[in-house]
Design an enzyme around this catalytic site. Sequence first.
Site, PDB file in Angstrom:
ATOM      1  N   ASP A 298       7.515  11.163  46.926  1.00  0.00           N
ATOM      2  CA  ASP A 298       8.339  11.922  45.980  1.00  0.00           C
ATOM      3  C   ASP A 298       9.655  11.205  45.668  1.00  0.00           C
ATOM      4  O   ASP A 298      10.123  10.358  46.441  1.00  0.00           O
ATOM      5  CB  ASP A 298       8.683  13.296  46.568  1.00  0.00           C
ATOM      6  CG  ASP A 298       7.484  14.220  46.655  1.00  0.00           C
ATOM      7  OD1 ASP A 298       6.356  13.766  46.381  1.00  0.00           O
ATOM      8  OD2 ASP A 298       7.686  15.392  47.013  1.00  0.00           O
ATOM      9  N   ASP A 299      10.256  11.604  44.542  1.00  0.00           N
ATOM     10  CA  ASP A 299      11.657  11.332  44.180  1.00  0.00           C
ATOM     11  C   ASP A 299      11.900   9.952  43.589  1.00  0.00           C
ATOM     12  O   ASP A 299      13.042   9.632  43.250  1.00  0.00           O
ATOM     13  CB  ASP A 299      12.613  11.526  45.370  1.00  0.00           C
ATOM     14  CG  ASP A 299      12.584  12.945  45.906  1.00  0.00           C
ATOM     15  OD1 ASP A 299      12.034  13.814  45.226  1.00  0.00           O
ATOM     16  OD2 ASP A 299      13.091  13.153  47.025  1.00  0.00           O
ATOM     17  N   HIS A 349       7.396  15.601  39.192  1.00  0.00           N
ATOM     18  CA  HIS A 349       8.198  16.192  40.266  1.00  0.00           C
ATOM     19  C   HIS A 349       9.473  16.816  39.707  1.00  0.00           C
ATOM     20  O   HIS A 349      10.476  16.908  40.414  1.00  0.00           O
ATOM     21  CB  HIS A 349       8.529  15.120  41.307  1.00  0.00           C
ATOM     22  CG  HIS A 349       9.061  15.663  42.607  1.00  0.00           C
ATOM     23  ND1 HIS A 349       8.556  16.792  43.220  1.00  0.00           N
ATOM     24  CD2 HIS A 349      10.079  15.239  43.411  1.00  0.00           C
ATOM     25  CE1 HIS A 349       9.215  17.022  44.344  1.00  0.00           C
ATOM     26  NE2 HIS A 349      10.161  16.100  44.474  1.00  0.00           N
ATOM     27  N   HIS A 353      15.014  17.306  40.047  1.00  0.00           N
ATOM     28  CA  HIS A 353      14.860  17.881  41.379  1.00  0.00           C
ATOM     29  C   HIS A 353      15.566  19.226  41.523  1.00  0.00           C
ATOM     30  O   HIS A 353      16.068  19.587  42.596  1.00  0.00           O
ATOM     31  CB  HIS A 353      15.372  16.919  42.464  1.00  0.00           C
ATOM     32  CG  HIS A 353      14.641  17.044  43.765  1.00  0.00           C
ATOM     33  ND1 HIS A 353      15.057  17.891  44.762  1.00  0.00           N
ATOM     34  CD2 HIS A 353      13.530  16.424  44.245  1.00  0.00           C
ATOM     35  CE1 HIS A 353      14.234  17.782  45.802  1.00  0.00           C
ATOM     36  NE2 HIS A 353      13.301  16.908  45.505  1.00  0.00           N
ATOM     37  N   HIS A 440       8.755  10.158  50.948  1.00  0.00           N
ATOM     38  CA  HIS A 440       9.665   9.920  49.822  1.00  0.00           C
ATOM     39  C   HIS A 440       9.933   8.421  49.711  1.00  0.00           C
ATOM     40  O   HIS A 440      10.316   7.788  50.704  1.00  0.00           O
ATOM     41  CB  HIS A 440      10.982  10.670  50.028  1.00  0.00           C
ATOM     42  CG  HIS A 440      10.809  12.158  50.151  1.00  0.00           C
ATOM     43  ND1 HIS A 440      10.390  12.760  51.320  1.00  0.00           N
ATOM     44  CD2 HIS A 440      10.974  13.148  49.243  1.00  0.00           C
ATOM     45  CE1 HIS A 440      10.318  14.079  51.123  1.00  0.00           C
ATOM     46  NE2 HIS A 440      10.663  14.340  49.868  1.00  0.00           N
TER      47      HIS A 440
END
Length: 489
Positions: A298-299, A349, A353, A440
Amino acid sequence: MRSTKELRSARAAIFIGAILTVLAAAAIFFVMHMGDNKNLSERERQALAQTLYFPNPSENQQIGETESIVNNDPDHAVSIHYPVFGIQAIDLQVLEVVEDLQKGHREQLGQEQQTTTTDVQSDLLVDYQSYMAGDRTASMVLTVKEQFSTWSNARDRTIAMVFDLLEGRQLGLGDIFQNDYLERLSEGVRKSFQASSGNLSATETEQFLAGTTPDMDSFQNFALTTDAVRIYFEQGQIFPEQDGAPMAEIPYEDLAGALRIRTEGPLLSVGAAPEVELTEPEPVAVDPDRPMVALTFDDGPHPIVTPRILNLLKQYNARATFFVLGNRVDSYADVLQREYTEGHEIGNHSYNHASLSKLGEQEIAFQVQETDERISHLLPTAPVLLRPPYGAINDAAREAIQKPFVLWSIDTQDWKNRSSGAIASEVLEKVKDGDIILMHDLYAATADACEVILPALAAEGYQFVTVSELLEKRDIVPAAGQVYTHATA
């Protein structure tokens, strides 16, 4: 005694001398104040363009690569995104502002915790826009949304900074404007709100008139875009607090004679991303009878960590799923495109965020659609799957998002512990067939852990597949609004 003719000649000489003195002073003033923003030579333009970081420029992010500070704590969510320009003096000033925001949020949390016996939840969401005006002036605008569970409403504010890129310094009102500029700004702001306000009487209140008076305190928070000056106001400064943090826009043509700097001649063109011919990934055979796991990251994308992970995945013939943030893909388009061409799955995603369960329907739609659009500009396809930040889903999110939701069965907590050993142990001690593993690709420790995880699981016979491949091989057809955490045989 002088004659009348001599006196007249003397007076004329004094008058001419005074005129010349005024002209000389004006010339010096012009050189001092206008010369600093002179036209750049072609050599200076090229040197500046090579120094600066330019993403695939979009309308609201024209300069700077996105740097992110993100956690995965749903009780104390922090998501901060800001630009890195590539000029150290400017980047340090921006970083100082970001650190002050973090420090202020922590201190406020401590104060809120002292006022109640219950646990206090908190959210800090910071994103940015960046603009070029002319060939050497850039603006950064941080939008800050802060919320504590002890507050009835979130608080919004905007922090704007304008920089001279050639000199690496922040510019103030006096550097940008001249002559009767305060009166012109006051007039322009009032005109802007009168034109855009659905309630004209709101621009006739004492609060509005007092907050837009022609003095410097009214207009300190400003930015320069490609074609206009934007003035940002605090909540409650000119309108009631529930109206948020308002902004007025004044076109440059309405400020003729009041601008001290050049706003024409951009250093770069803002437009669509350059077309890149991407090769289709080669299919990989997956044996449904052998154990398999889906590694997810993620991210990202990240310019250093993600390529390290991609190298490892390639080494072990592994496929993974990257759930990317929409506000990072333009900055690291080459990394995103490499993920795609090497056969990895790209998931959504959100844009920056934000916790989707705390947003309204329109805000949720923006988070998903803007991310899909930015990815679609760079890849031949849009994401099918979505991973909600913090794993936060509610009924509003389910209704607003027409995608399957992917969570996880193993959380490595890599965002928190930053220990490669702990990350690897979390996976190797708990892994089983069909797991979806959360990591991540922002942290070097995660890449270090993958150097242990991949060979260890490969030795145990595990196959590394994307989430979609995992679901397909387990005869699961993902449906919009449904949540998937694993897929066992």
